[in-house]
Scaffold this motif. Structure first.
Motif, PDB file in Angstrom:
ATOM      1  N   GLN A  53      39.095 -82.289  34.856  1.00  0.00           N
ATOM      2  CA  GLN A  53      37.776 -82.845  34.519  1.00  0.00           C
ATOM      3  C   GLN A  53      36.662 -81.889  34.959  1.00  0.00           C
ATOM      4  OE1 GLN A  53      38.312 -86.471  36.742  1.00  0.00           O
ATOM      5  NE2 GLN A  53      38.284 -87.711  34.867  1.00  0.00           N
ATOM      6  N   TYR A  54      36.808 -81.336  36.152  1.00  0.00           N
ATOM      7  CA  TYR A  54      35.788 -80.446  36.691  1.00  0.00           C
ATOM      8  C   TYR A  54      35.619 -79.185  35.830  1.00  0.00           C
ATOM      9  CZ  TYR A  54      33.222 -77.501  39.966  1.00  0.00           C
ATOM     10  OH  TYR A  54      32.300 -76.672  40.530  1.00  0.00           O
ATOM     11  N   VAL A  55      36.747 -78.560  35.504  1.00  0.00           N
ATOM     12  CA  VAL A  55      36.696 -77.330  34.708  1.00  0.00           C
ATOM     13  C   VAL A  55      36.192 -77.629  33.300  1.00  0.00           C
ATOM     14  CG1 VAL A  55      38.101 -75.480  33.698  1.00  0.00           C
ATOM     15  CG2 VAL A  55      38.414 -76.123  36.093  1.00  0.00           C
ATOM     16  N   THR A  56      36.607 -78.757  32.719  1.00  0.00           N
ATOM     17  CA  THR A  56      36.130 -79.137  31.391  1.00  0.00           C
ATOM     18  C   THR A  56      34.607 -79.298  31.384  1.00  0.00           C
ATOM     19  OG1 THR A  56      38.224 -80.212  30.842  1.00  0.00           O
ATOM     20  CG2 THR A  56      36.296 -80.885  29.559  1.00  0.00           C
ATOM     21  N   ARG A  57      34.076 -79.939  32.395  1.00  0.00           N
ATOM     22  CA  ARG A  57      32.609 -80.105  32.484  1.00  0.00           C
ATOM     23  C   ARG A  57      31.910 -78.767  32.650  1.00  0.00           C
ATOM     24  NH1 ARG A  57      31.604 -85.623  36.078  1.00  0.00           N
ATOM     25  NH2 ARG A  57      32.707 -86.992  34.638  1.00  0.00           N
ATOM     26  N   LYS A  58      32.471 -77.898  33.474  1.00  0.00           N
ATOM     27  CA  LYS A  58      31.851 -76.583  33.670  1.00  0.00           C
ATOM     28  C   LYS A  58      31.861 -75.789  32.365  1.00  0.00           C
ATOM     29  CE  LYS A  58      32.019 -74.170  37.479  1.00  0.00           C
ATOM     30  NZ  LYS A  58      30.837 -74.217  38.303  1.00  0.00           N
ATOM     31  N   GLU A  94      35.854 -77.614  44.885  1.00  0.00           N
ATOM     32  CA  GLU A  94      34.634 -78.091  44.226  1.00  0.00           C
ATOM     33  C   GLU A  94      34.902 -79.376  43.450  1.00  0.00           C
ATOM     34  OE1 GLU A  94      33.103 -74.836  41.907  1.00  0.00           O
ATOM     35  OE2 GLU A  94      32.826 -73.570  43.676  1.00  0.00           O
ATOM     36  N   ALA A  95      36.049 -79.444  42.789  1.00  0.00           N
ATOM     37  CA  ALA A  95      36.410 -80.658  42.045  1.00  0.00           C
ATOM     38  C   ALA A  95      36.582 -81.838  42.995  1.00  0.00           C
ATOM     39  CB  ALA A  95      37.693 -80.421  41.245  1.00  0.00           C
ATOM     40  N   ALA A  96      37.281 -81.623  44.089  1.00  0.00           N
ATOM     41  CA  ALA A  96      37.504 -82.699  45.064  1.00  0.00           C
ATOM     42  C   ALA A  96      36.185 -83.182  45.648  1.00  0.00           C
ATOM     43  CB  ALA A  96      38.438 -82.209  46.168  1.00  0.00           C
ATOM     44  N   GLU A  97      35.267 -82.253  45.914  1.00  0.00           N
ATOM     45  CA  GLU A  97      33.957 -82.627  46.454  1.00  0.00           C
ATOM     46  C   GLU A  97      33.182 -83.532  45.494  1.00  0.00           C
ATOM     47  OE1 GLU A  97      33.069 -78.733  49.303  1.00  0.00           O
ATOM     48  OE2 GLU A  97      32.312 -78.762  47.239  1.00  0.00           O
ATOM     49  N   GLN A  98      33.449 -83.383  44.202  1.00  0.00           N
ATOM     50  CA  GLN A  98      32.759 -84.207  43.203  1.00  0.00           C
ATOM     51  C   GLN A  98      33.611 -85.397  42.760  1.00  0.00           C
ATOM     52  OE1 GLN A  98      30.700 -82.187  40.081  1.00  0.00           O
ATOM     53  NE2 GLN A  98      30.183 -80.446  41.380  1.00  0.00           N
ATOM     54  N   HIS A  99      34.744 -85.597  43.447  1.00  0.00           N
ATOM     55  CA  HIS A  99      35.651 -86.709  43.154  1.00  0.00           C
ATOM     56  C   HIS A  99      36.139 -86.660  41.708  1.00  0.00           C
ATOM     57  CE1 HIS A  99      34.559 -88.235  47.061  1.00  0.00           C
ATOM     58  NE2 HIS A  99      33.275 -88.168  46.714  1.00  0.00           N
ATOM     59  N   LEU A 100      36.483 -85.464  41.270  1.00  0.00           N
ATOM     60  CA  LEU A 100      37.001 -85.246  39.921  1.00  0.00           C
ATOM     61  C   LEU A 100      38.351 -84.555  40.010  1.00  0.00           C
ATOM     62  CD1 LEU A 100      33.793 -83.761  38.227  1.00  0.00           C
ATOM     63  CD2 LEU A 100      34.712 -86.062  37.886  1.00  0.00           C
ATOM     64  N   SER A 101      39.149 -84.735  38.959  1.00  0.00           N
ATOM     65  CA  SER A 101      40.369 -83.933  38.870  1.00  0.00           C
ATOM     66  C   SER A 101      39.951 -82.496  38.557  1.00  0.00           C
ATOM     67  CB  SER A 101      41.287 -84.460  37.764  1.00  0.00           C
ATOM     68  OG  SER A 101      40.732 -84.187  36.485  1.00  0.00           O
ATOM     69  N   LEU A 102      40.818 -81.574  38.826  1.00  0.00           N
ATOM     70  CA  LEU A 102      40.515 -80.169  38.515  1.00  0.00           C
ATOM     71  C   LEU A 102      40.265 -80.009  37.019  1.00  0.00           C
ATOM     72  CD1 LEU A 102      40.203 -77.248  39.399  1.00  0.00           C
ATOM     73  CD2 LEU A 102      42.698 -77.009  39.260  1.00  0.00           C
ATOM     74  N   GLU A 110      44.611 -66.972  43.047  1.00  0.00           N
ATOM     75  CA  GLU A 110      44.731 -68.049  44.034  1.00  0.00           C
ATOM     76  C   GLU A 110      43.396 -68.469  44.623  1.00  0.00           C
ATOM     77  OE1 GLU A 110      47.490 -67.938  47.414  1.00  0.00           O
ATOM     78  OE2 GLU A 110      48.762 -66.699  46.120  1.00  0.00           O
ATOM     79  N   ASP A 111      42.567 -67.498  44.965  1.00  0.00           N
ATOM     80  CA  ASP A 111      41.279 -67.809  45.586  1.00  0.00           C
ATOM     81  C   ASP A 111      40.379 -68.624  44.659  1.00  0.00           C
ATOM     82  OD1 ASP A 111      42.036 -66.508  47.909  1.00  0.00           O
ATOM     83  OD2 ASP A 111      41.021 -64.631  47.378  1.00  0.00           O
ATOM     84  N   LEU A 112      40.313 -68.227  43.396  1.00  0.00           N
ATOM     85  CA  LEU A 112      39.494 -68.974  42.444  1.00  0.00           C
ATOM     86  C   LEU A 112      40.065 -70.371  42.234  1.00  0.00           C
ATOM     87  CD1 LEU A 112      37.155 -69.220  40.474  1.00  0.00           C
ATOM     88  CD2 LEU A 112      38.556 -68.030  38.764  1.00  0.00           C
ATOM     89  N   HIS A 113      41.371 -70.470  42.116  1.00  0.00           N
ATOM     90  CA  HIS A 113      42.024 -71.764  41.944  1.00  0.00           C
ATOM     91  C   HIS A 113      41.674 -72.683  43.122  1.00  0.00           C
ATOM     92  CE1 HIS A 113      46.013 -73.966  40.727  1.00  0.00           C
ATOM     93  NE2 HIS A 113      44.996 -74.797  40.861  1.00  0.00           N
ATOM     94  N   ARG A 114      41.779 -72.162  44.330  1.00  0.00           N
ATOM     95  CA  ARG A 114      41.461 -72.930  45.536  1.00  0.00           C
ATOM     96  C   ARG A 114      39.996 -73.378  45.525  1.00  0.00           C
ATOM     97  NH1 ARG A 114      42.910 -69.429  48.749  1.00  0.00           N
ATOM     98  NH2 ARG A 114      44.996 -70.201  49.183  1.00  0.00           N
ATOM     99  N   ARG A 115      39.104 -72.453  45.211  1.00  0.00           N
ATOM    100  CA  ARG A 115      37.672 -72.764  45.204  1.00  0.00           C
ATOM    101  C   ARG A 115      37.352 -73.850  44.179  1.00  0.00           C
ATOM    102  NH1 ARG A 115      33.289 -70.511  42.397  1.00  0.00           N
ATOM    103  NH2 ARG A 115      34.557 -68.765  41.691  1.00  0.00           N
ATOM    104  N   LEU A 116      37.915 -73.740  42.989  1.00  0.00           N
ATOM    105  CA  LEU A 116      37.678 -74.755  41.955  1.00  0.00           C
ATOM    106  C   LEU A 116      38.255 -76.106  42.364  1.00  0.00           C
ATOM    107  CD1 LEU A 116      38.369 -72.637  38.750  1.00  0.00           C
ATOM    108  CD2 LEU A 116      36.151 -73.490  39.538  1.00  0.00           C
ATOM    109  N   ALA A 117      39.432 -76.106  42.975  1.00  0.00           N
ATOM    110  CA  ALA A 117      40.050 -77.361  43.426  1.00  0.00           C
ATOM    111  C   ALA A 117      39.186 -78.030  44.487  1.00  0.00           C
ATOM    112  CB  ALA A 117      41.452 -77.088  43.965  1.00  0.00           C
TER     113      ALA A 117
END
Length: 114
Positions: A104-109, A94-102, A85-92
């Motif tokens: 898109q964000y994870v794919t780029r990472k 970070e994605a929102a801060e970059q105006h990306l879907s989760l 849960e904590d990692l999921h929350r953190r990634l969500a």
């Protein structure tokens, strides 16, 4: 896994230097228990490819499954990933801060890490 004819040249081979053996070592992802040591990378690859040919012929002769090369497998582009849960929350976040879907964000990472 299949017993159909497979072109063994399509398997995933890698040749690296082995400090422990002071030689080049060839490996095959589809046959993790096999390797071949030699003084040159070309000799290591040739030796392992011949060994894989022999193993595949033996598997076919015995009617056993032959691994399908990774290069010829179909990939849908989707896979499920379970994380805490904590990692999921953190990634969500970070994605929102970059105006990306989760996604898109994870794919780029992942792309940046490979």
């Amino acid at each position: 896994m299949s017993t159909t004819m497979i072109d063994t040249a399509r398997y995933t081979f890698r040749v690296t230097w082995s400090v422990e053996d002071d030689e080049f070592v060839a490996t095959c992802v589809e046959f993790p228990s096999l390797s071949w040591l030699a003084e040159t990378p070309e000799s290591a690859l040739t030796g392992l490819r011949e060994l894989v040919d022999e193993v595949v012929a033996d598997l076919r002769e015995r009617g056993e499954d032959v691994p399908e090369p990774l290069s010829t497998r179909h990939y849908s582009g989707k896979f499920q990933l379970r994380l805490g849960e904590d990692l999921h929350r953190r990634l969500a976040i970070e994605a929102a801060e970059q105006h990306l879907s989760l996604n898109q964000y994870v794919t780029r990472k992942l792309a940046a890490a490979s």
